[in-house]
Design a protein around this motif. Structure first.
Motif, PDB file in Angstrom:
ATOM      1  N   LEU A  70      -1.203  -7.235  -9.485  1.00 12.91           N
ATOM      2  CA  LEU A  70      -1.921  -7.569  -8.249  1.00 12.91           C
ATOM      3  C   LEU A  70      -1.162  -7.071  -7.018  1.00 12.91           C
ATOM      4  O   LEU A  70      -1.748  -6.680  -6.025  1.00 12.91           O
ATOM      5  N   ARG A  71       0.173  -7.080  -7.110  1.00  9.28           N
ATOM      6  CA  ARG A  71       0.971  -6.572  -5.985  1.00  9.28           C
ATOM      7  C   ARG A  71       0.758  -5.060  -5.829  1.00  9.28           C
ATOM      8  O   ARG A  71       0.376  -4.589  -4.761  1.00  9.28           O
ATOM      9  N   ILE A  72       0.949  -4.354  -6.931  1.00 14.49           N
ATOM     10  CA  ILE A  72       1.034  -2.897  -6.827  1.00 14.49           C
ATOM     11  C   ILE A  72      -0.344  -2.215  -6.711  1.00 14.49           C
ATOM     12  O   ILE A  72      -0.466  -1.123  -6.178  1.00 14.49           O
ATOM     13  N   THR A  73      -1.397  -2.882  -7.185  1.00 11.95           N
ATOM     14  CA  THR A  73      -2.732  -2.257  -7.082  1.00 11.95           C
ATOM     15  C   THR A  73      -3.461  -2.659  -5.792  1.00 11.95           C
ATOM     16  O   THR A  73      -4.549  -2.154  -5.516  1.00 11.95           O
ATOM     17  N   THR A  74      -2.871  -3.589  -5.026  1.00 11.67           N
ATOM     18  CA  THR A  74      -3.565  -4.015  -3.806  1.00 11.67           C
ATOM     19  C   THR A  74      -3.253  -3.043  -2.671  1.00 11.67           C
ATOM     20  O   THR A  74      -2.460  -3.331  -1.775  1.00 11.67           O
ATOM     21  N   THR A  75      -3.928  -1.895  -2.725  1.00 11.85           N
ATOM     22  CA  THR A  75      -3.771  -0.886  -1.677  1.00 11.85           C
ATOM     23  C   THR A  75      -5.041  -0.871  -0.813  1.00 11.85           C
ATOM     24  O   THR A  75      -5.459   0.167  -0.319  1.00 11.85           O
ATOM     25  N   VAL A  76      -5.658  -2.033  -0.705  1.00  9.83           N
ATOM     26  CA  VAL A  76      -6.862  -2.219   0.141  1.00  9.83           C
ATOM     27  C   VAL A  76      -6.600  -3.344   1.135  1.00  9.83           C
ATOM     28  O   VAL A  76      -5.692  -4.152   0.936  1.00  9.83           O
TER      29      VAL A  76
ATOM     30  N   HIS B 190       3.613  -5.740   0.421  1.00 11.14           N
ATOM     31  CA  HIS B 190       3.725  -5.503  -1.027  1.00 11.14           C
ATOM     32  C   HIS B 190       4.587  -4.273  -1.334  1.00 11.14           C
ATOM     33  O   HIS B 190       5.041  -4.098  -2.448  1.00 11.14           O
ATOM     34  N   PHE B 191       4.749  -3.402  -0.345  1.00  8.07           N
ATOM     35  CA  PHE B 191       5.487  -2.159  -0.583  1.00  8.07           C
ATOM     36  C   PHE B 191       6.726  -2.055   0.308  1.00  8.07           C
ATOM     37  O   PHE B 191       7.241  -0.979   0.542  1.00  8.07           O
ATOM     38  N   ASN B 192       7.189  -3.208   0.762  1.00 13.79           N
ATOM     39  CA  ASN B 192       8.374  -3.229   1.620  1.00 13.79           C
ATOM     40  C   ASN B 192       9.626  -3.271   0.730  1.00 13.79           C
ATOM     41  O   ASN B 192       9.841  -4.241   0.002  1.00 13.79           O
ATOM     42  N   PRO B 193      10.475  -2.217   0.782  1.00 16.40           N
ATOM     43  CA  PRO B 193      11.643  -2.175  -0.125  1.00 16.40           C
ATOM     44  C   PRO B 193      12.633  -3.320   0.109  1.00 16.40           C
ATOM     45  O   PRO B 193      13.429  -3.627  -0.774  1.00 16.40           O
TER      46      PRO B 193
ATOM     47  N   PRO C 198       9.583  -0.422  -4.604  1.00 12.85           N
ATOM     48  CA  PRO C 198       8.268  -1.090  -4.557  1.00 12.85           C
ATOM     49  C   PRO C 198       7.146  -0.342  -5.262  1.00 12.85           C
ATOM     50  O   PRO C 198       6.152  -0.961  -5.637  1.00 12.85           O
ATOM     51  N   PHE C 199       7.295   0.968  -5.486  1.00 11.64           N
ATOM     52  CA  PHE C 199       6.195   1.698  -6.124  1.00 11.64           C
ATOM     53  C   PHE C 199       6.326   1.726  -7.646  1.00 11.64           C
ATOM     54  O   PHE C 199       5.531   2.351  -8.332  1.00 11.64           O
ATOM     55  N   VAL C 200       7.343   1.021  -8.160  1.00 13.61           N
ATOM     56  CA  VAL C 200       7.525   0.961  -9.621  1.00 13.61           C
ATOM     57  C   VAL C 200       6.897  -0.336 -10.146  1.00 13.61           C
ATOM     58  O   VAL C 200       7.090  -1.415  -9.566  1.00 13.61           O
ATOM     59  N   PHE C 201       6.138  -0.204 -11.243  1.00 13.01           N
ATOM     60  CA  PHE C 201       5.533  -1.378 -11.884  1.00 13.01           C
ATOM     61  C   PHE C 201       6.607  -2.068 -12.727  1.00 13.01           C
ATOM     62  O   PHE C 201       6.998  -1.572 -13.774  1.00 13.01           O
TER      63      PHE C 201
ATOM     64  N   VAL D 229       0.067 -11.302  -1.090  1.00 14.83           N
ATOM     65  CA  VAL D 229      -1.216 -11.777  -0.554  1.00 14.83           C
ATOM     66  C   VAL D 229      -2.424 -11.039  -1.160  1.00 14.83           C
ATOM     67  O   VAL D 229      -3.346 -10.660  -0.446  1.00 14.83           O
ATOM     68  N   PRO D 230      -2.451 -10.848  -2.495  1.00 15.44           N
ATOM     69  CA  PRO D 230      -3.573 -10.069  -3.044  1.00 15.44           C
ATOM     70  C   PRO D 230      -4.919 -10.753  -2.837  1.00 15.44           C
ATOM     71  O   PRO D 230      -5.955 -10.090  -2.854  1.00 15.44           O
ATOM     72  N   PHE D 231      -4.909 -12.080  -2.658  1.00 19.80           N
ATOM     73  CA  PHE D 231      -6.175 -12.803  -2.496  1.00 19.80           C
ATOM     74  C   PHE D 231      -6.437 -13.194  -1.048  1.00 19.80           C
ATOM     75  O   PHE D 231      -7.257 -14.060  -0.768  1.00 19.80           O
ATOM     76  N   GLY D 232      -5.732 -12.561  -0.111  1.00 19.53           N
ATOM     77  CA  GLY D 232      -5.916 -12.897   1.298  1.00 19.53           C
ATOM     78  C   GLY D 232      -5.172 -14.170   1.652  1.00 19.53           C
ATOM     79  O   GLY D 232      -4.251 -14.591   0.933  1.00 19.53           O
ATOM     80  N   ALA D 233      -5.579 -14.807   2.738  1.00 16.31           N
ATOM     81  CA  ALA D 233      -4.895 -16.025   3.187  1.00 16.31           C
ATOM     82  C   ALA D 233      -5.796 -16.756   4.180  1.00 16.31           C
ATOM     83  O   ALA D 233      -6.766 -16.183   4.674  1.00 16.31           O
ATOM     84  N   GLY D 234      -5.454 -18.023   4.432  1.00 16.23           N
ATOM     85  CA  GLY D 234      -6.180 -18.787   5.454  1.00 16.23           C
ATOM     86  C   GLY D 234      -7.524 -19.291   4.960  1.00 16.23           C
ATOM     87  O   GLY D 234      -7.774 -19.370   3.758  1.00 16.23           O
ATOM     88  N   PRO D 235      -8.421 -19.602   5.902  1.00 12.39           N
ATOM     89  CA  PRO D 235      -9.687 -20.253   5.528  1.00 12.39           C
ATOM     90  C   PRO D 235     -10.637 -19.382   4.717  1.00 12.39           C
ATOM     91  O   PRO D 235     -11.669 -19.867   4.261  1.00 12.39           O
ATOM     92  N   ARG D 236     -10.312 -18.114   4.552  1.00  8.92           N
ATOM     93  CA  ARG D 236     -11.161 -17.229   3.736  1.00  8.92           C
ATOM     94  C   ARG D 236     -10.458 -16.797   2.456  1.00  8.92           C
ATOM     95  O   ARG D 236     -10.911 -15.854   1.795  1.00  8.92           O
TER      96      ARG D 236
END
Ligand code: HEM
Length: 459
Positions: A329-335, A366-369, A375-378, A397-404
């Motif tokens: 979820l960390r590494i594929t969340t490029t959206v 998610h990609f902060n060393p 960070p780009f290694v699985f 934060v793959p699922f977002g955060a807060g009230p949504r």
């Protein structure tokens, strides 16, 4: 001619009371949509975003899908906007596809109500009570069929499991004909339907809208029939059709159906794709695959009966699987994970994020060393000793955060884990040429089949 020039000038230089973040609005109407949607390596942010960060910094403006956007790679800003804004940020051309009276874009009160109803059903309590057994049975059935055929399309199998399981949980038992027709409607949803969100015959959205209409009618027929006959509803309907303090029904049939439709659509466009990408990542790392096979053989071996149903305790004990899922979820969340439409101007340093613009926050963290080495290694083992049950943390934060925050997050993680559990009871592989790209959604240009070996059962 003068009017046209004026209009183009206004398009390129939108009005704002203060200073807008830097950026370009591209061509009138289409803006920069085509460049934004260009397929890219799924484990990298799109070059569209990377180029603009170099040119403009972490926050910039653009125009996509006919709307005005602010894109942000600034984690602190993303979290602040996620927590302090409630209105979902999806351009009009896309919300139209979900239906105009959609509860996700309606009042704060109705939004709160659907969220809490959904959590009753798809939070840990609901999953433990009802859903875990259904997913396990369905996953077993698909895996056995795949092993017999020698291959299995991961995305398609996961999508079938998800729809069947959600339909049962939400609607209760359905007559087989209706269930079959609903499944057919889903298959008519063209992959990437929203890439060109305008209703033109023979384009993705046209077919999608036709399938949507049929589905809404089918769902309505089921609800009205059940109501008339006094038959049992699924849990979700029981919850949302419950009465409020004044003895009034909490939600109309139309609203409930629209909600269910959106809910199914979001679920089906996310989880099967992320699961297929996860399976691909596992297939590339023999050590991880071995560890998962060992973990799941242990779970099956510990049972008094080999074919007994998976329990919540079994699920909780899948430590390596949870690490794999968190890492995937960390590494594929490029959206973007934060989509909001602020209802007032927000000042950020020298710039203003104007009210009514769509804000899209990417999870740069998610990609902060400094937070994740290489960070780009699985590398699932980086999650050793960390809290694996948290849906959201400062750095994940793959699922977002807060009230949504995603309401299907527990369900998605459960489905992924049970699928992996049942898959890893077999010897399997994925073709080396399988690739995962992104054009907003994850895509599999060469398909996403797994192949089962001859002597396939591990346990
Ligand atoms: C791995 C799979 C999934 C991922 C990565 C994911 C991610 C997200 C993200 C990033 C958001 C936006 C949160 C925000 O703006 O703060 C969201 C919202 C949402 N998700 Fe998911 N999701 C997944 C699976 C699911 C499933 C399975 C369902 C339904 C069963 C679901 C239903 C929803 C709904 C209804 C919303 C809107 C919530 C609201 O507006 O209050 N998602 N999801």
């Amino acid at each position: 001619m003068l009017n046209l020039c004026h209009w183009i000038y206004q398009w390129r230089n939108p009005k704002c009371n203060e200073i807008l973040p830097p950026g370009s609005m591209g061509f009138p109407i289409i803006g920069e949509t085509f460049e934004f949607m260009k397929p890219h390596d799924a484990l990298q942010f799109p070059s569209f975003v990377r180029k603009r960060i170099i040119r403009h910094g972490l926050v910039f403006r653009t125009s996509l899908f006919g709307g005005k956007f602010i894109i942000s790679m600034d984690n602190e800003l993303n979290m602040e906007i996620a927590k302090t804004n409630r209105t979902i940020g999806v351009p009009k051309s896309i919300t139209r596809l979900f239906g105009n009276n959609n509860l996700f874009v309606q009042s704060i009160e109705s939004h709160k109500h659907v969220r809490s109803s959904t959590f009753q059903l798809l939070g840990p309590q609901g999953l433990k009570l009802r859903v875990i057994e259904d997913i396990d049975l369905l996953a077993r059935k698909h895996m056995e069929e795949g092993a017999r055929n020698g291959f299995l399309d991961v995305k398609e199998a996961a999508s079938k499991i998800l729809i069947e399981c959600l339909a049962k949980t939400v609607m209760g038992d359905m007559d087989p004909e209706t269930a079959k027709e609903l499944a057919i409607c889903w298959r008519k949803f063209p992959s990437g339907w929203f890439r060109f969100p305008f209703k033109i015959p023979r384009m993705g959205v046209y077919d999608m809208m036709k399938a949507r209409k049929r589905m809404m009618n089918l769902l309505k027929e089921v609800v009205l029939k059940k109501r008339a006959s006094g038959e049992e509803f699924g849990e979700f309907f029981k919850i949302i059709f419950g009465e409020n303090e004044r003895g009034k029904e909490k939600m109309s049939v139309e609203n409930a159906i629209n909600y269910i439709y959106t809910f199914f659509l979001i679920a089906n466009e996310t989880t099967p794709r992320i699961l297929a990408a996860t399976v691909k990542l596992i297939s590339e790392k023999p050590r991880i695959m071995q560890e998962l096979q060992r973990e799941h053989a242990r779970i099956v071996g510990d049972r008094s009966e080999k074919d007994a149903a998976l329990t919540w305790e079994d699920y909780k004990s899948m430590t390596s699987t949870h690490m794999v899922i968190n890492e995937s979820l960390r590494i594929t969340t490029t959206v973007p994970v934060v989509l909001r439409k602020p209802d007032h101007d927000i000042q950020v340093g020298d710039y203003t994020i104007p009210a009514g613009w769509t804000f899209m926050g990417y999870p740069n963290v998610h990609f902060n060393p400094e937070k994740y080495e290489d960070p780009f290694v699985f590398n699932p083992w980086r999650w050793k000793g960390k809290d694996l049950s948290a849906l959201v943390s400062k750095n994940h934060v793959p699922f977002g955060a807060g009230p949504r925050l995603c309401v299907g997050a527990y369900f998605a993680k459960l489905l992924m884990a049970i699928f992996i559990h049942n898959l890893c009871r077999y010897r399997w592989s994925m073709k080396v040429e399988t690739t995962v790209t992104r054009s907003y959604m994850l895509m599999f240009p060469q398909g996403c089949d797994v192949q089962f070996s001859e002597d396939t059962k591990v346990d």
